[in-house]
Write an enzyme that holds these catalytic residues in place. Structure first.
Site, mmCIF file in Angstrom:
data_model
loop_
_atom_site.group_PDB
_atom_site.id
_atom_site.type_symbol
_atom_site.label_atom_id
_atom_site.label_comp_id
_atom_site.label_asym_id
_atom_site.label_seq_id
_atom_site.Cartn_x
_atom_site.Cartn_y
_atom_site.Cartn_z
ATOM 1 N N TYR A 135 -16.025 14.740 19.913
ATOM 2 C CA TYR A 135 -14.656 14.338 19.584
ATOM 3 C C TYR A 135 -14.542 13.686 18.215
ATOM 4 O O TYR A 135 -13.531 13.842 17.534
ATOM 5 C CB TYR A 135 -14.046 13.468 20.703
ATOM 6 N N GLU A 141 0.817 -1.216 0.000
ATOM 7 C CA GLU A 141 0.000 0.000 0.000
ATOM 8 C C GLU A 141 0.854 1.271 0.000
ATOM 9 O O GLU A 141 0.329 2.365 0.152
ATOM 10 C CB GLU A 141 -0.942 0.022 1.226
#
Ligand code: 13P
Length: 214
Positions: free
Chosen positions: A123, A77
């Site tokens: 959050y 990747e």
């Protein structure tokens, strides 16, 4: 910006790899981490390795155009890591994992793929922000890197369908912290299930975005 010392970056990758493995956010040989060095090359975890058992010397050093400069063969990747760095000059590190709850979200059918986790907590909005789902490609497919490159223009966190999230941030510590927030929100998402949920309103989300710009 403070210069990044290569030996410190290598030690950080080893330390966070072990921490993510201990916290069960990484398993088997899944996941990869990277840090960008000052000359534009990246340190990335080798392919097919456990993030829980890395050594500083084995970590791969790869040029911005994907050439292996030293270390073990790099993550398959690496190309999506390089694509994110190319699009996000402010990004200094990337975390890609296959953590259970986030991957479960990536396997669901979504009507709106522009943001696949609802604004349940402040959050999540502050740290993760909008999380688009990108189409499925096999791991390592260059088309995956192209799709990631496009999404990275506007997002520091994206979710790969039937695969898992990619999070970029200024530092590895920050990318790990954002990744953990994402995984916890995914966990909450399944915990609340089909019960009626009181989501943050559009105004509340806008206020958070303005106060805590990512
Ligand atoms: P690598 O072992 O090549 O890094 O691949 C692991 C992974 O997470 C694929 O998405």
């Amino acid at each position: 910006m403070t210069p990044i010392r290569e030996d410190e970056a290598r030690a950080e990758i080893v330390r966070y790899g072990a921490l993510l493995y201990e916290r069960r956010l990484a398993h088997g040989s899944a996941g990869n981490l990277s840090v960008r060095l000052d000359d534009g090359s990246i340190l990335v975890t080798p392919t097919n390795c456990s993030l829980g058992a890395l050594t500083p010397e084995q970590i791969s050093k790869v040029s911005p155009d994907g050439i292996l400069l030293s270390g073990d063969p790099p993550s398959k990747e690496s190309f999506f890591h390089l694509a994110v760095y190319a699009e996000r000059p402010q990004a200094g590190a990337i975390v890609h994992l296959h953590s259970t709850h986030a991957v479960a979200v990536s396997c669901l059918c979504h009507d709106d793929t522009s943001n696949v986790l609802p604004p349940m907590t402040a959050y999540h909005v502050m740290r993760v922000g909008k999380l688009p789902l990108l189409p499925y490609y096999r791991p390592g497919d260059r088309r995956l890197a192209d799709a990631v490159r496009e999404a990275a223009k506007n997002h520091h966190a994206v979710l790969l369908a039937n695969h898992g999230p990619i999070v970029s941030a200024k530092s590895l510590g920050e990318a790990v912290s954002i990744y953990e927030e994402l995984e916890e929100t995914a966990k909450l998402f399944f915990l609340v299930g089909n019960r009626p949920v009181s989501l943050l309103t559009c105004d509340e989300v806008t206020e958070l975005e303005a106060a805590f710009r990512n």
